[in-house]
Design an enzyme around this catalytic site. Structure first.
Site, PDB file in Angstrom:
ATOM      1  N   VAL A 165       0.827  -1.166  -0.014  1.00 47.25           N
ATOM      2  CA  VAL A 165       0.053  -0.086   0.161  1.00 47.25           C
ATOM      3  C   VAL A 165       0.939   1.159  -0.035  1.00 47.25           C
ATOM      4  O   VAL A 165       0.185   2.415   0.329  1.00 47.25           O
ATOM      5  CB  VAL A 165      -0.897  -0.043   1.146  1.00 47.25           C
ATOM      6  CG1 VAL A 165      -1.781  -0.936   1.331  1.00 47.25           C
ATOM      7  CG2 VAL A 165      -0.205   0.083   2.288  1.00 47.25           C
ATOM      8  N   HIS A 219      -4.479  -3.922  -2.337  1.00 48.21           N
ATOM      9  CA  HIS A 219      -5.058  -3.478  -1.030  1.00 48.21           C
ATOM     10  C   HIS A 219      -4.944  -1.893  -0.853  1.00 48.21           C
ATOM     11  O   HIS A 219      -5.184  -1.443   0.268  1.00 48.21           O
ATOM     12  CB  HIS A 219      -3.947  -4.170   0.205  1.00 48.21           C
ATOM     13  CG  HIS A 219      -4.076  -5.595   0.183  1.00 48.21           C
ATOM     14  ND1 HIS A 219      -3.086  -6.202   0.617  1.00 48.21           N
ATOM     15  CD2 HIS A 219      -5.152  -6.398  -0.214  1.00 48.21           C
ATOM     16  CE1 HIS A 219      -3.279  -7.643   0.609  1.00 48.21           C
ATOM     17  NE2 HIS A 219      -4.173  -7.646  -0.033  1.00 48.21           N
TER      18      HIS A 219
END
Ligand code: ZN
Length: 240
Positions: A102, A118
């Site tokens: 991320v 994600h």
């Protein structure tokens, strides 16, 4: 022939390449992996604020924790592993970069398109009005004034269905699938190498440790991503 040479030959011959990356790719950029001894799960606040319900339970604590994480992230810079993958995508523009990270470092390194399974912790988003035009300085949505939240998948939330479907399609149409810095043991990432292999793709794994996918890999590379990826891309002698 070394393993790098074997992997480079596969890359050279491939036309539709997919790369699935995880925490091992960003470790050299100072992003703590989740499960290491110094990992994020040793931080009790990470445990307290990683479920979407924590936002309702303690909005201020939730926002303070994630704002601090974002501040750490904004200092991180791409490492030679990220840059090697961007070069791969430049030379083979159909290359699909799929990541569980991320940190946004592939995009920061110049990647054209990244499937961020994600989400991306460099931006806030607003679930009330759908505004994703972060980063904002305030944790309030500048459009509607609601409380914003990080644009990442929290525990208790589903992954983006459309994104998931697209990555599965990409995996199914790959002729070479590279697994970098991830055990690829957790759904949905775990499915992708399997889908690729089932549809005839050759698999290369590049990790510090043994992973299950090694069993079906044509080549297994062992070592740090930031050292092996630049060697691999150079050895593949890819022309645009
Ligand atoms: Zn809003």
């Amino acid at each position: 022939m070394t393993s790098i040479d074997s992997a480079a030959a596969l890359l050279h011959a491939a036309s539709r390449i997919s790369v699935l990356s995880g925490a091992g790719l960003s470790k050299a950029s100072g992003i703590p992996t989740y499960r290491d001894a110094d990992g994020l799960w040793r931080d009790e606040n990470a445990v307290r604020f990683s479920h979407i319900d924590d936002l309702k339970r303690d909005p201020e604590g939730f926002h303070n924790f994630w704002a601090a994480r974002m501040a750490v992230l904004s200092e991180a810079r791409p490492n030679p592993g990220h840059r090697a993958l961007v070069e791969l995508q430049m030379r083979r523009p159909s290359t699909a970069l799929i990541t569980q990270n991320v940190d946004g470092l592939l995009a920061e390194a110049g990647a054209q398109e990244v499937f961020e399974l994600h989400g991306n912790l460099r931006r806030w988003r607003c679930d009330s009005c759908g505004n994703r035009e972060g980063p904002w300085l305030s944790q309030r949505c500048p459009r509607c004034g609601s409380q914003a939240r990080p644009d990442v998948v929290m525990f208790g939330e589903m992954l983006n269905e459309g994104l998931l479907t697209r990555t599965q399609e990409v995996a199914a149409h790959s002729d070479l699938f590279l697994v970098v810095g991830t055990s690829a043991a957790v759904y949905p990432a775990a499915d992708l190498p399997t889908i690729a292999a089932t549809n005839g793709a050759k698999i290369i794994t590049l990790n510090m440790e043994t992973i299950d996918v090694d069993d079906v890999a044509a080549v297994v590379l062992r070592g740090p991503a930031e050292e092996l990826l630049p060697d691999l891309i150079q050895a593949a002698r890819l022309r645009p």
